[in-house]
Write a protein that holds these residues in place. Structure first.
Motif, short mmCIF file in Angstrom:
data_model
loop_
_atom_site.label_atom_id
_atom_site.label_comp_id
_atom_site.label_asym_id
_atom_site.label_seq_id
_atom_site.Cartn_x
_atom_site.Cartn_y
_atom_site.Cartn_z
N ARG A 1 -21.70 -3.72 -20.31
CA ARG A 1 -20.85 -4.76 -19.72
C ARG A 1 -21.16 -4.98 -18.24
NH1 ARG A 1 -16.32 -5.17 -22.93
NH2 ARG A 1 -16.23 -7.22 -22.00
N TRP A 2 -22.38 -4.65 -17.86
CA TRP A 2 -22.77 -4.69 -16.45
C TRP A 2 -22.35 -5.99 -15.75
CZ3 TRP A 2 -25.07 -0.98 -13.33
CH2 TRP A 2 -25.54 -1.42 -12.09
N ASP A 3 -22.71 -7.13 -16.38
CA ASP A 3 -22.43 -8.41 -15.72
C ASP A 3 -20.93 -8.65 -15.57
OD1 ASP A 3 -25.12 -8.85 -15.49
OD2 ASP A 3 -25.25 -10.10 -17.30
N ASP A 4 -20.17 -8.19 -16.55
CA ASP A 4 -18.71 -8.33 -16.46
C ASP A 4 -18.17 -7.50 -15.30
OD1 ASP A 4 -18.80 -9.93 -18.68
OD2 ASP A 4 -18.33 -8.31 -20.09
N TYR A 5 -18.72 -6.30 -15.16
CA TYR A 5 -18.30 -5.45 -14.03
C TYR A 5 -18.65 -6.10 -12.69
CZ TYR A 5 -16.50 -1.34 -16.44
OH TYR A 5 -15.71 -0.50 -17.17
N MET A 6 -19.86 -6.65 -12.62
CA MET A 6 -20.25 -7.29 -11.35
C MET A 6 -19.32 -8.45 -11.02
SD MET A 6 -22.65 -5.41 -10.16
CE MET A 6 -22.06 -4.00 -11.07
N ALA A 7 -18.95 -9.22 -12.04
CA ALA A 7 -18.02 -10.35 -11.81
C ALA A 7 -16.66 -9.82 -11.36
CB ALA A 7 -17.89 -11.17 -13.09
N ALA A 8 -16.23 -8.73 -11.99
CA ALA A 8 -14.93 -8.15 -11.62
C ALA A 8 -14.97 -7.62 -10.18
CB ALA A 8 -14.55 -7.03 -12.59
N TYR A 9 -16.08 -6.98 -9.81
CA TYR A 9 -16.22 -6.51 -8.43
C TYR A 9 -16.22 -7.68 -7.44
CZ TYR A 9 -16.89 -1.45 -8.93
OH TYR A 9 -16.69 -0.11 -9.14
N GLU A 10 -16.92 -8.74 -7.82
CA GLU A 10 -16.97 -9.90 -6.91
C GLU A 10 -15.57 -10.46 -6.66
OE1 GLU A 10 -19.84 -12.44 -8.81
OE2 GLU A 10 -21.54 -11.26 -8.06
N ASP A 11 -14.74 -10.46 -7.70
CA ASP A 11 -13.35 -10.91 -7.50
C ASP A 11 -12.57 -9.96 -6.61
OD1 ASP A 11 -13.52 -13.26 -8.84
OD2 ASP A 11 -12.46 -12.60 -10.65
N VAL A 12 -12.83 -8.67 -6.78
CA VAL A 12 -12.18 -7.68 -5.91
C VAL A 12 -12.50 -7.95 -4.44
CG1 VAL A 12 -12.34 -5.26 -5.18
CG2 VAL A 12 -11.90 -5.81 -7.58
N PHE A 13 -13.77 -8.21 -4.16
CA PHE A 13 -14.16 -8.42 -2.76
C PHE A 13 -13.54 -9.72 -2.22
CE2 PHE A 13 -18.18 -6.17 -4.35
CZ PHE A 13 -17.57 -4.94 -4.20
N HIS B 1 -7.19 2.79 -7.00
CA HIS B 1 -6.37 1.74 -7.62
C HIS B 1 -7.20 0.54 -8.05
CE1 HIS B 1 -6.48 1.73 -3.28
NE2 HIS B 1 -6.04 0.50 -3.16
N TYR B 2 -8.42 0.41 -7.53
CA TYR B 2 -9.25 -0.72 -7.94
C TYR B 2 -9.71 -0.62 -9.39
CZ TYR B 2 -8.91 -2.63 -3.36
OH TYR B 2 -8.39 -3.19 -2.21
N GLU B 3 -9.69 0.60 -9.96
CA GLU B 3 -9.99 0.72 -11.39
C GLU B 3 -9.05 -0.16 -12.21
OE1 GLU B 3 -12.48 2.39 -12.94
OE2 GLU B 3 -13.30 3.09 -11.04
N ASP B 4 -7.86 -0.39 -11.68
CA ASP B 4 -6.85 -1.15 -12.42
C ASP B 4 -7.11 -2.65 -12.43
OD1 ASP B 4 -4.64 0.84 -13.33
OD2 ASP B 4 -5.25 1.49 -11.34
N VAL B 5 -8.12 -3.09 -11.66
CA VAL B 5 -8.57 -4.48 -11.79
C VAL B 5 -10.06 -4.54 -12.15
CG1 VAL B 5 -6.84 -5.61 -10.34
CG2 VAL B 5 -8.85 -4.58 -9.26
N LEU B 6 -10.64 -3.37 -12.46
CA LEU B 6 -12.06 -3.31 -12.84
C LEU B 6 -12.18 -2.88 -14.30
CD1 LEU B 6 -13.34 -1.74 -9.50
CD2 LEU B 6 -13.97 -3.99 -10.38
N VAL B 7 -12.12 -1.58 -14.54
CA VAL B 7 -12.26 -1.11 -15.93
C VAL B 7 -11.15 -1.68 -16.80
CG1 VAL B 7 -11.02 1.09 -15.55
CG2 VAL B 7 -12.66 0.92 -17.41
N VAL B 8 -9.97 -1.79 -16.24
CA VAL B 8 -8.83 -2.30 -17.02
C VAL B 8 -9.09 -3.75 -17.45
CG1 VAL B 8 -6.41 -3.01 -16.81
CG2 VAL B 8 -7.12 -0.72 -16.07
N ARG B 9 -9.70 -4.50 -16.56
CA ARG B 9 -10.02 -5.90 -16.86
C ARG B 9 -11.18 -5.99 -17.85
NH1 ARG B 9 -11.88 -10.31 -12.28
NH2 ARG B 9 -12.69 -11.88 -13.71
N VAL B 10 -12.27 -5.27 -17.53
CA VAL B 10 -13.47 -5.41 -18.35
C VAL B 10 -13.26 -4.85 -19.75
CG1 VAL B 10 -15.89 -4.69 -18.55
CG2 VAL B 10 -14.99 -5.42 -16.33
N GLN B 11 -12.55 -3.73 -19.85
CA GLN B 11 -12.31 -3.12 -21.16
C GLN B 11 -11.03 -3.62 -21.81
OE1 GLN B 11 -14.61 -1.47 -22.54
NE2 GLN B 11 -15.88 -0.63 -20.89
#
Ligand code: AMP
Ligand code: MG
Length: 272
Positions: free
Chosen positions: A205-217, A127-137
């Protein structure tokens, strides 16, 4: 190497910076041979704990894996879970939602895939894809995905309250390591099936993904369902660390064989 899990856990509410966490770290482990020996032990211990979990049927274990492409989700599952009894364990991969998955809320396909009591469920993506790839893309507007952190926390709290132990792993590789692994896949025809142009698009979009992961954590590492950030450039360290966290968590569950049923005790008494 005591309580590696405490070291790798993201403390609830803590804001972490992934660029400050060395993906090549081997903290807490002497060397590769020591890690290999320890992994063998952990795999055996995990099998024993799974036996208790299965026999007791009071709890379930849900293990979530997230990572960038080539981050090592498949390899970790293959290695760390190699001692489990397939009868009590299930791996569920989550891809781009299709068909009726698209016609429900984002947690619908997740909830119906959660492990039953006695089982270990392994999510390859989640379900975290829904705040990761969904956000970044940009697959959904911010107003939609930004609400999801709270939905996720509430959902996970429900699972935990119902007897599900949740462990969430982020396999943290460096951008350089990802590049090397993707190149390696392109050089090896037996690995071509694993490569897709989307991997290279996501890489941009590496940096965007890292930012999205940081928000997840920050938002979703909770006392009831913590995130673990696993330095994963070195596969031997990654496998050991994941196995160690799982063993430590299952040891804490105090799993016990159920008492023998009265009819079994009678059977025993009659045979004396
Ligand atoms: P793989 O795990 O490499 O087979 O790829 C699965 C793909 O599905 C990845 O690119 C994920 O980002 C994508 N995916 C998984 N869940 C979702 C989702 N909820 N929405 C959009 N894409 C997703
Ligand atoms: Mg992919």
């Amino acid at each position: 190497m005591s309580k590696l899990s405490a070291k790798l856990m993201v403390k609830p509410g803590r804001k972490i910076r992934l660029t400050r966490i060395d993906a090549g770290s081997v903290a807490g482990v002497k060397d590769k041979p020591a890690a290999a020996a320890r992994l063998v032990k952990n795999i055996a211990r995990l099998a024993e704990l799974q036996y208790l979990l299965y026999a007791e049927r009071k709890h379930a274990v849900l293990i979530v894996f997230q990572a960038m492409d080539a981050g090592g989700k498949d390899g970790t599952i293959r290695s760390v879970m190699s001692g489990l009894n397939p009868q009590g364990c299930r791996v569920i991969p989550f891809k781009v939602p299709v068909g009726e998955e698209r016609e429900h809320d984002f947690l619908w396909r997740i909830h119906r895939s959660t492990p039953a009591f006695g089982e270990i469920g392994i999510f390859n993506r989640s379900h975290y894809e829904d705040v990761l790839v969904v956000r970044v893309q940009n697959l959904a507007p911010k107003a939609v995905w930004s609400e999801r952190f709270e939905h996720i926390n509430a959902f996970e709290r429900l699972l935990v309250a119902s007897g599900v132990k949740i462990l969430k792993f982020f396999l943290h590789i460096s951008r350089e390591e990802q590049q090397a692994r993707l190149q390696q896949r392109l050089r090896d025809p037996t690995k071509h099936w694993k490569v897709s142009p989307a991997d290279f698009e996501d890489r941009k979009r590496w940096d965007d993904y890292m930012a999205a992961y940081e928000d997840v954590f920050r938002r979703c590492s909770t006392s009831w369902a913590p995130w673990y950030v696993i330095p994963a450039d070195k596969k031997w360290y990654r496998n050991l660390a994941v196995s160690q966290v799982i063993v430590e968590a299952l040891e804490d569950m105090n799993l016990k064989l159920p008492e023998s049923a009265p009819e079994v005790r009678e059977l025993l008494a009659a045979r004396r």
